[in-house]
Motif scaffolding. Sequence first.
Motif, PDB file in Angstrom:
ATOM      1  N   ILE A 260       0.825  -1.223   0.000  1.00 47.68           N
ATOM      2  CA  ILE A 260       0.000   0.000   0.000  1.00 47.68           C
ATOM      3  C   ILE A 260       0.855   1.268   0.000  1.00 47.68           C
ATOM      4  O   ILE A 260       0.835   2.044  -0.953  1.00 47.68           O
ATOM      5  N   LEU A 261       1.623   1.477   1.068  1.00 49.82           N
ATOM      6  CA  LEU A 261       2.306   2.766   1.214  1.00 49.82           C
ATOM      7  C   LEU A 261       3.321   3.022   0.098  1.00 49.82           C
ATOM      8  O   LEU A 261       3.498   4.154  -0.342  1.00 49.82           O
ATOM      9  N   ASP A 262       3.988   1.976  -0.354  1.00 51.36           N
ATOM     10  CA  ASP A 262       4.968   2.165  -1.427  1.00 51.36           C
ATOM     11  C   ASP A 262       4.343   2.122  -2.816  1.00 51.36           C
ATOM     12  O   ASP A 262       5.030   2.310  -3.816  1.00 51.36           O
ATOM     13  N   ASP A 263       3.051   1.881  -2.878  1.00 50.39           N
ATOM     14  CA  ASP A 263       2.358   1.869  -4.160  1.00 50.39           C
ATOM     15  C   ASP A 263       2.036   3.313  -4.559  1.00 50.39           C
ATOM     16  O   ASP A 263       1.394   4.034  -3.797  1.00 50.39           O
ATOM     17  N   PRO A 264       2.474   3.767  -5.744  1.00 46.99           N
ATOM     18  CA  PRO A 264       2.290   5.182  -6.103  1.00 46.99           C
ATOM     19  C   PRO A 264       0.824   5.593  -6.222  1.00 46.99           C
ATOM     20  O   PRO A 264       0.501   6.761  -6.048  1.00 46.99           O
ATOM     21  N   ASP A 265      -0.062   4.639  -6.513  1.00 50.52           N
ATOM     22  CA  ASP A 265      -1.481   4.982  -6.623  1.00 50.52           C
ATOM     23  C   ASP A 265      -2.170   4.977  -5.261  1.00 50.52           C
ATOM     24  O   ASP A 265      -2.957   5.860  -4.935  1.00 50.52           O
ATOM     25  N   LEU A 266      -1.874   3.931  -4.461  1.00 51.72           N
ATOM     26  CA  LEU A 266      -2.601   3.742  -3.208  1.00 51.72           C
ATOM     27  C   LEU A 266      -1.955   4.437  -2.006  1.00 51.72           C
ATOM     28  O   LEU A 266      -2.651   4.853  -1.074  1.00 51.72           O
ATOM     29  N   GLY A 267      -0.625   4.574  -2.029  1.00 53.04           N
ATOM     30  CA  GLY A 267       0.091   5.151  -0.879  1.00 53.04           C
ATOM     31  C   GLY A 267      -0.467   6.505  -0.451  1.00 53.04           C
ATOM     32  O   GLY A 267      -0.840   6.698   0.718  1.00 53.04           O
ATOM     33  N   PRO A 268      -0.551   7.446  -1.394  1.00 52.50           N
ATOM     34  CA  PRO A 268      -1.045   8.778  -1.002  1.00 52.50           C
ATOM     35  C   PRO A 268      -2.473   8.740  -0.451  1.00 52.50           C
ATOM     36  O   PRO A 268      -2.808   9.504   0.466  1.00 52.50           O
ATOM     37  N   ILE A 269      -3.305   7.835  -0.983  1.00 47.85           N
ATOM     38  CA  ILE A 269      -4.678   7.758  -0.477  1.00 47.85           C
ATOM     39  C   ILE A 269      -4.672   7.207   0.947  1.00 47.85           C
ATOM     40  O   ILE A 269      -5.352   7.720   1.841  1.00 47.85           O
ATOM     41  N   ALA A 270      -3.871   6.170   1.165  1.00 48.21           N
ATOM     42  CA  ALA A 270      -3.803   5.571   2.502  1.00 48.21           C
ATOM     43  C   ALA A 270      -3.304   6.586   3.532  1.00 48.21           C
ATOM     44  O   ALA A 270      -3.818   6.661   4.651  1.00 48.21           O
ATOM     45  N   ARG A 271      -2.306   7.374   3.144  1.00 44.99           N
ATOM     46  CA  ARG A 271      -1.797   8.398   4.066  1.00 44.99           C
ATOM     47  C   ARG A 271      -2.897   9.404   4.386  1.00 44.99           C
ATOM     48  O   ARG A 271      -3.038   9.865   5.520  1.00 44.99           O
ATOM     49  N   ASN A 272      -3.686   9.724   3.374  1.00 47.51           N
ATOM     50  CA  ASN A 272      -4.778  10.677   3.610  1.00 47.51           C
ATOM     51  C   ASN A 272      -5.869  10.094   4.500  1.00 47.51           C
ATOM     52  O   ASN A 272      -6.490  10.820   5.271  1.00 47.51           O
ATOM     53  N   VAL A 273      -6.088   8.784   4.380  1.00 48.72           N
ATOM     54  CA  VAL A 273      -7.064   8.150   5.271  1.00 48.72           C
ATOM     55  C   VAL A 273      -6.563   8.259   6.721  1.00 48.72           C
ATOM     56  O   VAL A 273      -7.323   8.601   7.635  1.00 48.72           O
ATOM     57  N   ALA A 274      -5.269   8.030   6.908  1.00 50.53           N
ATOM     58  CA  ALA A 274      -4.706   8.169   8.257  1.00 50.53           C
ATOM     59  C   ALA A 274      -4.820   9.615   8.739  1.00 50.53           C
ATOM     60  O   ALA A 274      -5.109   9.875   9.915  1.00 50.53           O
ATOM     61  N   SER A 275      -4.616  10.571   7.824  1.00 50.34           N
ATOM     62  CA  SER A 275      -4.754  11.992   8.203  1.00 50.34           C
ATOM     63  C   SER A 275      -6.183  12.317   8.623  1.00 50.34           C
ATOM     64  O   SER A 275      -6.400  13.136   9.520  1.00 50.34           O
ATOM     65  N   LEU A 276      -7.140  11.690   7.948  1.00 49.21           N
ATOM     66  CA  LEU A 276      -8.533  11.912   8.346  1.00 49.21           C
ATOM     67  C   LEU A 276      -8.722  11.522   9.801  1.00 49.21           C
ATOM     68  O   LEU A 276      -9.275  12.266  10.603  1.00 49.21           O
TER      69      LEU A 276
END
Lengths: 144, 606
Positions: free
Chosen positions: A60-76
Amino acid sequence: MTGFSEAELHGTAMAKTYFALVPSIVGEALFGRLLAIWHDSWIRGKGDEPLLEQLVTDQILDDPDLGPIARNVASLWYLGMWFQLPAEWRNVHGAWANDVTFVVSPQSYTEALVWKAIHTHPPAAKQPGYGSWALPPVTTEDAS
Amino acid sequence: MSVSQSPSGNYDAIIVGGGPVGAHVAKELVAKNKRVLMLEAGRAGGLTYQGYRSYVDTYYTRVIKDTNSPYPYNPSAPSPNDTDIVKIVKGTPDIIGYQVEMGPEAFGSTYLRQLGGTSLHWLGTTPRFCPNDFKLKTKYGRGVDWPLTYDELEPYYGQAEWSMGVSANKGDQEMHGIKFPRGYDYPMERIPMSYSDQVIGKAVKGKTVNFSGKDYPVQVSSLAQARNSIPRKGYTPVGAVGNPDVGQRCEGNGACIPICPVQAKYSALKTIAALLESPYFTLLAQAVVTKVTLGANGRVNGVEYVRYETEGLGPNATFTATATIYVLAGHAVENAKLLLASNVANKYNKEVGRNLMDHPFSYTWALAPQSMGSFRGPIQTSGIETLRDGDFRKDFAAFRTDVGNAGWDIVNYPPNGDVTEALGKNVFGKKLRSQLANTLPRQVRIGYDVEQLPEWKNCVEIDPTYKDALGCYRPIIKYDVSDYSWQAMVEAMKVSKVVFDALGIPTKDQHFHGRIAGVADSKHYTSPDGKRHPLNFIGAGHHIGTHRMGFTKSDSVVNSDQQSWDHDNLYVVGCGSMPTTGTANPTLTAVALALRSTKAMLGQLR
């Protein structure tokens, strides 16, 4: 992903909001992929913390498509905020109208978990009471 | 009242501006049955409890939680915002927002044009000025003297403290010659010092710094604060407007700037809400005064104002209001702007708008080896007050030391950056949670409110090129900071060094000068010994000067009663009247001066 228990996450009463919000910003397809891979990592890594961590990082985190989304979910969860996705992500996936930096709602701010993580409360909400600040702080050792 | 209507009748006094200073002038005049009309440029939304709560919700949802973030944007009575302040490029004015900045330094302070004024977003810190602050020229050969002394102002300090509701213990405040009459005490007990204040206080016990060859103690003491605590005999705390059971005590919301959600912090809304009970008081909001007009005899014979119905849209209508005396209480910058736009109070000199000052605020920060319990309690509960006066003022400025409770607050606006940075490094889950828990509560920030001298070139001006949506002048600011203040910022670092070392903080975790987030690149100052110091400052929000009081009509805009030298029925009140800055947060002194001036006003209205 957040380091908080299911009860703590549900306790914020924000789960439904965030679950609806993320696909409304990045689309169902990417969000669905993120959920599927998260589920896969979670099943495979269950009970083995280092393995789970490795799977989440690699898949997930190292995936260029999913990483940024996952980080944003954590930010939420941590901040109650959505941050505009990085320029590299937008170059590939295009501009999504709702992908701007914003605080989701007054509730998302007061329920942000970062304050709980650092043993205090969000400024201007959930006040601890007169004189509480004069006492020694709770530390991670006390809390666990 | 609709925009097409205007209150009729003759008033004893018209007060321009509904902040803490205007509110206290009104309070004294109304108490003597004088008919007062208060004209407020902004909206009056904070007078209902629900209206005020809507500001709290607005604060919650703002991405950048700066000083004016809770309050609605109002193009008909705009205010300067933190986010409008940028580094000034030589020769290019910063025209973003309302305030036009010409430099050479950015004037990094804001205020709020709305009923309650800047007391809606102020911190609430209320120290008195030191006696020597009133005689800087005589004592240290710097700046100018005030045309009045500490002793003359002292009774009004007490009156202001009881009216605003200040929490403090006398003993903590008795220093640098600050004295209280026998039998006087503050209306409420001191606000408890935070855990981090106590840890720092213990660590620095007995430590000193050497300034100009003399040792001064580095000593942490409790600050006087206008927020509710435990009342002393004879005082009843004033709670939230429209819901007085709320806000009876400070509850540690930790958001004093920009908004106390329970209104335990004083704001002028409390004074004005009480005045609205009186038949002698009339409030007119959304009324922007554009001109002070003169009669043939040189006395003021009216004020012209524009009323707007909807912010930025209108309809607008222009009116004139008349009274026996006129009191400008619109803020140092707005008062100067109005005097300049009206071409008044300038018969004997060109002092209007001049000598603009602030307390340039420099800061240092560090990561303590143990939890300091940061991010708890009011933003500031203690200070190091021992360097507010001393012989070193011959050489460099005095300062008040602000010992913060909110971690690295203005340094990098935690915790957003801490969370996103960790996530960017793939720190997540329990590791993220414990990393935050083990760093943020260790953050320490120490800042300095540095005295600034009056200089003619630092000023507020107007120019027809720059007008707002209503056609009113936007203030043009020219601002610089002299070596007297820069050198103090360098010296102040000695205090931080003492504190950080006493806390056992490794050198690598001590930081002495800042890149200011979003405002400017690092600046440098070269001290007399040829050393080059990277150094920076922001504004403290303490606009001082612009219509200073003085001894004669040639050196100042107003006399010691804040009465115009030119027009005997015009008073120009507030921080703008102060000849020098001292080191104290100025609102309490501005209110005390206003209370004193009401004696002269009442004398004229007899």
